[in-house]
Scaffold this active site. Structure first.
Site, PDB file in Angstrom:
ATOM      1  N   SER A 128       0.849  -1.192   0.000  1.00  0.00           N
ATOM      2  CA  SER A 128       0.000   0.000   0.000  1.00  0.00           C
ATOM      3  C   SER A 128       0.878   1.233   0.000  1.00  0.00           C
ATOM      4  O   SER A 128       1.981   1.228   0.576  1.00  0.00           O
ATOM      5  CB  SER A 128      -0.893   0.013   1.248  1.00  0.00           C
ATOM      6  N   TYR A 151      -1.785  -0.370  10.196  1.00  0.00           N
ATOM      7  CA  TYR A 151      -1.872  -0.932   8.852  1.00  0.00           C
ATOM      8  C   TYR A 151      -0.720  -0.435   7.979  1.00  0.00           C
ATOM      9  O   TYR A 151      -0.062  -1.229   7.286  1.00  0.00           O
ATOM     10  CB  TYR A 151      -3.202  -0.561   8.218  1.00  0.00           C
TER      11      TYR A 151
END
Length: 227
Positions: A128, A151
């Site tokens: 990501s 995350y």
């Protein structure tokens, strides 16, 4: 026929990646921890279902034994399964890292014997921009404006894993992918992303790179994303 396994394939980007690779002629194993949902998704997509929980060593080993018995090799592994909890508590952080980071190691290590039987083994790790030091420090990038303590840190670890695997295993192509901000279960509290159908295209593209393609890179829709 290219044999491919996609983790977390019963929904979202994983589901749409399976769709694209089946359409490209791959024999795809749609792997999911929920057997009912996974079987349903595989049937819808024309894929083969295999139960695989990336946090469970026995489950991962059993899945690889199924692929070995039926195909004898694995050409492409897509580590897509992920968890997006953001509570900065020890137990939740451990769960996120076990899924997003250790899960990549667990599945990749179990798959190595099958990948090495392929003429062109490929591993794609879903990362990501929230794990890119470049993207989160550039005010022009959307990731700069999104706080993601747990995350984002887990995805930075995925990117490092990708680099280290590429360096230590030059016989296998390893690349990380930033699929773009996507409306999935991970982002349901912050909608406004693009569809999983669109985001899956970059994942499928990297998965289908030929032998002359790069290894040890971080790819996004427009090309290379700096680490």
């Amino acid at each position: 026929m290219t044999v491919t396994l996609v983790t977390g394939a019963n929904k979202g980007i994983g589901y749409e990646t399976v769709r694209l690779l089946v359409a490209a002629g791959h024999t795809v194993y749609a792997a999911a921890r929920d057997e009912e949902r996974g079987r349903r998704a595989a049937a819808e997509l024309g894929a083969r279902f295999v139960r695989l929980d990336v946090t469970d060593d026995a489950s991962v080993a059993a899945a690889m034994k199924t692929v070995e018995a039926e195909q004898g090799r694995l050409d492409v592994l897509i580590n897509n399964a992920g968890l997006g909890l953001e509570s900065p508590t020890g137990p939740e952080a451990l769960l996120v890292f076990d899924t997003n980071v250790v899960g990549v190691i667990r599945v990749t290590q179990a798959a190595l014997p099958l990948l090495r039987k392929s003429d062109h083994p490929v591993v794609v790790n879903l990362s990501s921009a929230l794990g890119s030091f470049h993207a989160v420090t550039d005010p022009e990038r959307p990731a700069f404006h999104v706080p993601s303590l747990v995350y984002g840190s887990s995805k930075a670890a995925v990117s490092m894993l990708t680099l280290q695997y590429a360096k230590t295993m030059p016989d296998i192509t390893f690349n990380a992918v930033e699929p773009g901000y996507t409306d999935t279960d991970l982002t349901k509290d912050h909608p406004g992303g693009r569809s999983a159908e669109v985001s899956a295209q970059v994942v499928a593209r990297v998965a289908m790179m030929g032998k002359d393609g790069p290894t040890g890179t971080f790819q996004e829709e427009d090309g290379i994303l700096p680490w």
